[in-house]
Structures are given as structure tokens and as C-alpha cells.
Design a protein around this motif. Structure first.
Motif, PDB file in Angstrom:
ATOM      1  N   SER A   2       0.823  -1.192   0.000  1.00  0.00           N
ATOM      2  CA  SER A   2       0.000   0.000   0.000  1.00  0.00           C
ATOM      3  C   SER A   2       0.863   1.250   0.000  1.00  0.00           C
ATOM      4  CB  SER A   2      -0.906   0.013   1.237  1.00  0.00           C
ATOM      5  OG  SER A   2      -1.594   1.231   1.320  1.00  0.00           O
ATOM      6  N   THR A   3       0.466   2.230  -0.811  1.00  0.00           N
ATOM      7  CA  THR A   3       1.204   3.490  -0.870  1.00  0.00           C
ATOM      8  C   THR A   3       0.710   4.485   0.166  1.00  0.00           C
ATOM      9  OG1 THR A   3      -0.325   4.326  -2.527  1.00  0.00           O
ATOM     10  CG2 THR A   3       1.642   3.212  -3.329  1.00  0.00           C
ATOM     11  N   VAL A   4      -0.285   4.095   0.972  1.00  0.00           N
ATOM     12  CA  VAL A   4      -0.818   4.999   1.973  1.00  0.00           C
ATOM     13  C   VAL A   4       0.093   5.012   3.189  1.00  0.00           C
ATOM     14  CG1 VAL A   4      -2.746   5.474   3.496  1.00  0.00           C
ATOM     15  CG2 VAL A   4      -3.164   4.632   1.189  1.00  0.00           C
ATOM     16  N   VAL A   5       0.496   6.190   3.606  1.00  0.00           N
ATOM     17  CA  VAL A   5       1.357   6.345   4.767  1.00  0.00           C
ATOM     18  C   VAL A   5       0.505   6.777   5.946  1.00  0.00           C
ATOM     19  CG1 VAL A   5       3.361   7.552   5.700  1.00  0.00           C
ATOM     20  CG2 VAL A   5       3.239   7.028   3.255  1.00  0.00           C
ATOM     21  N   PRO A   6       0.632   6.100   7.097  1.00  0.00           N
ATOM     22  CA  PRO A   6      -0.192   6.492   8.243  1.00  0.00           C
ATOM     23  C   PRO A   6      -0.054   7.968   8.574  1.00  0.00           C
ATOM     24  CG  PRO A   6       0.951   4.433   8.684  1.00  0.00           C
ATOM     25  CD  PRO A   6       1.521   4.972   7.410  1.00  0.00           C
ATOM     26  N   ALA A   7      -1.140   8.559   8.996  1.00  0.00           N
ATOM     27  CA  ALA A   7      -1.125   9.973   9.354  1.00  0.00           C
ATOM     28  C   ALA A   7      -0.167  10.240  10.494  1.00  0.00           C
ATOM     29  CB  ALA A   7      -2.536  10.429   9.730  1.00  0.00           C
ATOM     30  N   GLY A   8       0.450  11.426  10.463  1.00  0.00           N
ATOM     31  CA  GLY A   8       1.357  11.793  11.538  1.00  0.00           C
ATOM     32  C   GLY A   8       2.802  11.500  11.230  1.00  0.00           C
ATOM     33  N   PHE A  44     -12.894   1.494   6.344  1.00  0.00           N
ATOM     34  CA  PHE A  44     -13.630   0.348   5.824  1.00  0.00           C
ATOM     35  C   PHE A  44     -12.675  -0.734   5.337  1.00  0.00           C
ATOM     36  CE2 PHE A  44     -17.434   3.022   5.817  1.00  0.00           C
ATOM     37  CZ  PHE A  44     -18.397   2.084   6.157  1.00  0.00           C
ATOM     38  N   ARG A  45     -11.549  -0.335   4.774  1.00  0.00           N
ATOM     39  CA  ARG A  45     -10.549  -1.317   4.370  1.00  0.00           C
ATOM     40  C   ARG A  45     -10.032  -2.096   5.577  1.00  0.00           C
ATOM     41  NH1 ARG A  45      -5.038   1.361   3.113  1.00  0.00           N
ATOM     42  NH2 ARG A  45      -5.207   1.489   5.381  1.00  0.00           N
ATOM     43  N   ASP A  46      -9.704  -1.375   6.642  1.00  0.00           N
ATOM     44  CA  ASP A  46      -9.116  -2.022   7.808  1.00  0.00           C
ATOM     45  C   ASP A  46     -10.119  -2.868   8.588  1.00  0.00           C
ATOM     46  OD1 ASP A  46      -6.816  -0.734   7.066  1.00  0.00           O
ATOM     47  OD2 ASP A  46      -7.008   0.884   8.539  1.00  0.00           O
ATOM     48  N   TYR A  67     -11.613   7.517 -11.947  1.00  0.00           N
ATOM     49  CA  TYR A  67     -11.136   8.184 -10.742  1.00  0.00           C
ATOM     50  C   TYR A  67     -11.176   7.223  -9.562  1.00  0.00           C
ATOM     51  CZ  TYR A  67     -10.346  12.216  -7.649  1.00  0.00           C
ATOM     52  OH  TYR A  67      -9.808  13.102  -6.738  1.00  0.00           O
ATOM     53  N   GLN A  68     -12.274   6.496  -9.454  1.00  0.00           N
ATOM     54  CA  GLN A  68     -12.410   5.576  -8.328  1.00  0.00           C
ATOM     55  C   GLN A  68     -11.425   4.411  -8.415  1.00  0.00           C
ATOM     56  OE1 GLN A  68     -16.611   4.737  -8.639  1.00  0.00           O
ATOM     57  NE2 GLN A  68     -17.051   6.004  -6.859  1.00  0.00           N
ATOM     58  N   ASN A  69     -11.130   3.959  -9.625  1.00  0.00           N
ATOM     59  CA  ASN A  69     -10.136   2.887  -9.772  1.00  0.00           C
ATOM     60  C   ASN A  69      -8.787   3.316  -9.230  1.00  0.00           C
ATOM     61  OD1 ASN A  69     -10.972   0.331 -10.907  1.00  0.00           O
ATOM     62  ND2 ASN A  69     -11.642   1.462 -12.710  1.00  0.00           N
ATOM     63  N   GLU A  70      -8.432   4.575  -9.425  1.00  0.00           N
ATOM     64  CA  GLU A  70      -7.169   5.082  -8.883  1.00  0.00           C
ATOM     65  C   GLU A  70      -7.179   4.999  -7.372  1.00  0.00           C
ATOM     66  OE1 GLU A  70      -4.401   7.677  -7.002  1.00  0.00           O
ATOM     67  OE2 GLU A  70      -6.569   8.035  -7.005  1.00  0.00           O
ATOM     68  N   VAL A  71      -8.328   5.326  -6.768  1.00  0.00           N
ATOM     69  CA  VAL A  71      -8.453   5.271  -5.311  1.00  0.00           C
ATOM     70  C   VAL A  71      -8.333   3.837  -4.812  1.00  0.00           C
ATOM     71  CG1 VAL A  71     -10.007   5.685  -3.368  1.00  0.00           C
ATOM     72  CG2 VAL A  71      -9.842   7.356  -5.220  1.00  0.00           C
ATOM     73  N   LEU A 117      -5.226   3.047  -2.439  1.00  0.00           N
ATOM     74  CA  LEU A 117      -5.510   2.708  -1.044  1.00  0.00           C
ATOM     75  C   LEU A 117      -5.559   1.205  -0.810  1.00  0.00           C
ATOM     76  CD1 LEU A 117      -8.288   5.325  -0.165  1.00  0.00           C
ATOM     77  CD2 LEU A 117      -5.805   5.545  -0.032  1.00  0.00           C
ATOM     78  N   ARG A 118      -5.410   0.423  -1.904  1.00  0.00           N
ATOM     79  CA  ARG A 118      -5.439  -1.041  -1.813  1.00  0.00           C
ATOM     80  C   ARG A 118      -6.737  -1.509  -1.154  1.00  0.00           C
ATOM     81  NH1 ARG A 118      -1.712  -3.601  -4.855  1.00  0.00           N
ATOM     82  NH2 ARG A 118      -1.508  -5.300  -3.353  1.00  0.00           N
ATOM     83  N   LEU A 119      -7.848  -1.047  -1.668  1.00  0.00           N
ATOM     84  CA  LEU A 119      -9.144  -1.389  -1.084  1.00  0.00           C
ATOM     85  C   LEU A 119      -9.553  -2.800  -1.503  1.00  0.00           C
ATOM     86  CD1 LEU A 119     -11.103   1.949  -1.639  1.00  0.00           C
ATOM     87  CD2 LEU A 119      -9.742   1.234   0.339  1.00  0.00           C
ATOM     88  N   PRO A 120     -10.002  -3.630  -0.571  1.00  0.00           N
ATOM     89  CA  PRO A 120     -10.419  -4.993  -0.913  1.00  0.00           C
ATOM     90  C   PRO A 120     -11.861  -5.079  -1.398  1.00  0.00           C
ATOM     91  CG  PRO A 120     -10.514  -4.699   1.457  1.00  0.00           C
ATOM     92  CD  PRO A 120      -9.990  -3.403   0.881  1.00  0.00           C
ATOM     93  N   PHE A 121     -12.517  -3.948  -1.566  1.00  0.00           N
ATOM     94  CA  PHE A 121     -13.908  -3.916  -2.030  1.00  0.00           C
ATOM     95  C   PHE A 121     -13.998  -2.938  -3.208  1.00  0.00           C
ATOM     96  CE2 PHE A 121     -13.309  -1.131   1.630  1.00  0.00           C
ATOM     97  CZ  PHE A 121     -13.640   0.104   1.107  1.00  0.00           C
ATOM     98  N   GLY A 122     -15.093  -3.025  -3.946  1.00  0.00           N
ATOM     99  CA  GLY A 122     -15.287  -2.169  -5.104  1.00  0.00           C
ATOM    100  C   GLY A 122     -15.990  -0.875  -4.766  1.00  0.00           C
ATOM    101  N   MET A 123     -15.921   0.070  -5.715  1.00  0.00           N
ATOM    102  CA  MET A 123     -16.600   1.351  -5.585  1.00  0.00           C
ATOM    103  C   MET A 123     -17.658   1.452  -6.677  1.00  0.00           C
ATOM    104  SD  MET A 123     -15.016   2.951  -3.099  1.00  0.00           S
ATOM    105  CE  MET A 123     -13.844   4.233  -2.719  1.00  0.00           C
TER     106      MET A 123
END
Length: 317
Positions: free
Chosen positions: A119-125, A215-217, A240-244, A248-254
Motif C-alpha cells: 500500500s502506498t498509503v502512509v499512516p497519518a502523523g 472500511f478497508r481495515d 477516478y475511483q479505480n485510482e483510489v 488505497l489497496r481497497l479490498p472492495f469495489g466502488m
């Protein structure tokens, strides 16, 4: 009556009737010309066999029930042997459910691990550029409950299809008996892309990325608590949503609703920001073709999946 008449009355095929006869479950009388002669009792036997089949009891194991009727009982399951067959069928089904549940849990665990891996998401902080999208301001204004969603519980889901990020059309009135969680949000920001002017000051606007991550977690927990599916929904296009989903490596669809078809069909609340119409944040829980529950307003968005999870656990099917 003839075999075709029996089949019609009992709602089966003549081939099925002949099979039941081959097993000795149905024994018609014979006329002098050799033709089979069925009675109303035979119709009931075949109907009972068909009903047991719908319960998952094989034809070959219906004999105790039919013998119960032949012994003079009013119901097929008045006899101990019938009850024993019920128990055997339940035990077998329980074993299959446990095996399928274990397989499902393993698949969910693999999906969850794959969704988090890389995942390219970096935890906040952490001080990264991503913090602007993941860290919520301490003074973020909370939306008020203005009753804009009070009419939704119990409402029939509209017969519309929305495109998901896998390119499939999802009919909202054909989601099935398991619960479907659809969290509706305004828009998901991208790192390095400006949000609409005054975004932080609009109650309920900020926090879409943190909500998606929440929701992912909690995805595996939501499924284990009874959710059959989870979707995010916004007016952003599928690209746009596919990029998200990828970022975010979401295990569900948008689900994408750029024409606000769902808002028109259900009267979902929307708002405008920088001249753009957007959905206001809420979450629908659908079962069969009905809206079972609605979360509105949603706050804080980064804890909302946990709120949905608590509701699922408190209201098991």
C-alpha cells in the motif's frame, strides 16, 4: 389418473415420477390394460418428496417420511425416524457450513493481506505529503442531523444499475438476502491535487480517504459480522475511483453515480462545493430489495466503519 396428470398436479416431470417409482417410493396401481393408475395419495407423496428436496434431503433419504404417512400419521415428520433424518441432514449441513466458513475466512485473510501489501498509503502523523488527506483537523465541524435521510429506512431499493470499479453493473434491487453496506461519500482527494475551496469548513465534507481506509481495515470484521458486500459510492467516475482502489489497496469495489441516479430515485441529500454537486455522506444497509438501516449524519468519518460494525453485531440476522 395418468402419469402426466400426476406430474402436473405435483409440479414435477414425468421422468421424476418414474424415478421415484424405481426407488419404490411411489407404487401406483395397475389397470387391466397395464397402465399405471395414480391417486390423490400419490400426488401428496410426490409433493412431499419435492418439498424435502427443497430442504436439501436427497430423494433416496425421503423413505422414512413417506413410511410415516403410510403408517397413518397426519404429517410426514410425526415419526422418530423422520426426526432422525432431519438431525442427520442438519449435522451434514453444519459440517459443510463450517468447512465453507473456514474456506471463506481463509480467502478473506488472503484478500486482506494482499490489499495491505504494498500500500502506498502512509499512516497519518508521519510528516509525509499524504498527511494532508489522512489527518483530520482537530476542529473539523460535525454535520447536524437535519432529517434528510429519515425517509430512507424500509424504502424499496430502486431498479437501477451502477457501474463498479470492476466494470460490472450492480443492480441495487438484486443484491440478495445478505446485507450490503454502501457508504456514500462526496469525493476522495488525491495527494497533490487541491480540494474544493473551503472544504474543511463544510460539515461532513472532509474525511473520505480516512473513511475508505477505515472500511478497508475493518473489511474482514464486517464480513464476519454478516455483511455480504461492501461498496463505496460517489459521483466520481469509475476511472477516478479505480485510482483510489489501487492507491488505497481497497479490498472492495466502488460504485460510480455521476448522474446522481440514486439521489433522484431515493432523494439522497447532496450539496455544492466550488460549483460542483456532490453527495452528502451517509451509509445504507440493504437486504434483499429494501433499505434496512441508514447512518446519517456520519461523524467522524475515520471511525465510521467501526460504527457500522457495532450495528451489525448488535443486529445479527
Amino acid at each position: 389418473m395418468r402419469i402426466s396428470e400426476l406430474a402436473h398436479e405435483a409440479g414435477v416431470t414425468t421422468k421424476a415420477v418414474r424415478y421415484y417409482e424405481s426407488l419404490g417410493l411411489v407404487r401406483p396401481a395397475r389397470l387391466t390394460n397395464g397402465y399405471r393408475d395414480y391417486t390423490g395419495d400419490d400426488v401428496r407423496l410426490v409433493r412431499e418428496i419435492r418439498a424435502l428436496l427443497r430442504l436439501g434431503i436427497p430423494v433416496e433419504r425421503t423413505r422414512p417420511f413417506l413410511e410415516c404417512l403410510a403408517a397413518g400419521s397426519a404429517y410426514i415428520d410425526d415419526c422418530p425416524a423422520s426426526l432422525a433424518t432431519y438431525r442427520e441432514a442438519i449435522d451434514e449441513l453444519t459440517g459443510r457450513i463450517e468447512a465453507l466458513t473456514a474456506r471463506r475466512s481463509a480467502l478473506i485473510a488472503h484478500l486482506d493481506a494482499a490489499a495491505r501489501r504494498g500500500s502506498t498509503v502512509v499512516p497519518a502523523g508521519t510528516g509525509s505529503a499524504h498527511d494532508a488527506h489522512l489527518a483530520l483537523p482537530a476542529d473539523l465541524p460535525a454535520p447536524e442531523d437535519d432529517g434528510a435521510a429519515d425517509h430512507l429506512p424500509g424504502t424499496k431499493a430502486p431498479a437501477i444499475a451502477l457501474t463498479d470499479t470492476a466494470g460490472r453493473g450492480v443492480r441495487l434491487d438484486e443484491l440478495g438476502p445478505r446485507r450490503t453496506v454502501i457508504y456514500v461519500y462526496p469525493l476522495t482527494g488525491r495527494p497533490g491535487v487541491d480540494l474544493p475551496e473551503g472544504w474543511n469548513s463544510i460539515p461532513g465534507a472532509r474525511g473520505c480517504t480516512t473513511e475508505a481506509c477505515d472500511f478497508r481495515d475493518h473489511f474482514q470484521d464486517l464480513l464476519e459480522a454478516g455483511a455480504g458486500r461492501v461498496y463505496g459510492l460517489s459521483s466520481q467516475d469509475t476511472g477516478y475511483q479505480n485510482e483510489v482502489v489501487d492507491r488505497l489497496r481497497l479490498p472492495f469495489g466502488m460504485l460510480s453515480d455521476p448522474d446522481f441516479a440514486l439521489a433522484g430515485a431515493l432523494g439522497l441529500p447532496t450539496f455544492e462545493a466550488s460549483g460542483t454537486r456532490l453527495y452528502r455522506r451517509l451509509t445504507l444497509v440493504l437486504r434483499d430489495d429494501r433499505i434496512e438501516h441508514v447512518f446519517h449524519p456520519v461523524f467522524p468519518p475515520n471511525e465510521h466503519a467501526g460504527q457500522v460494525l457495532d450495528w451489525l453485531r448488535a443486529n445479527p440476522l
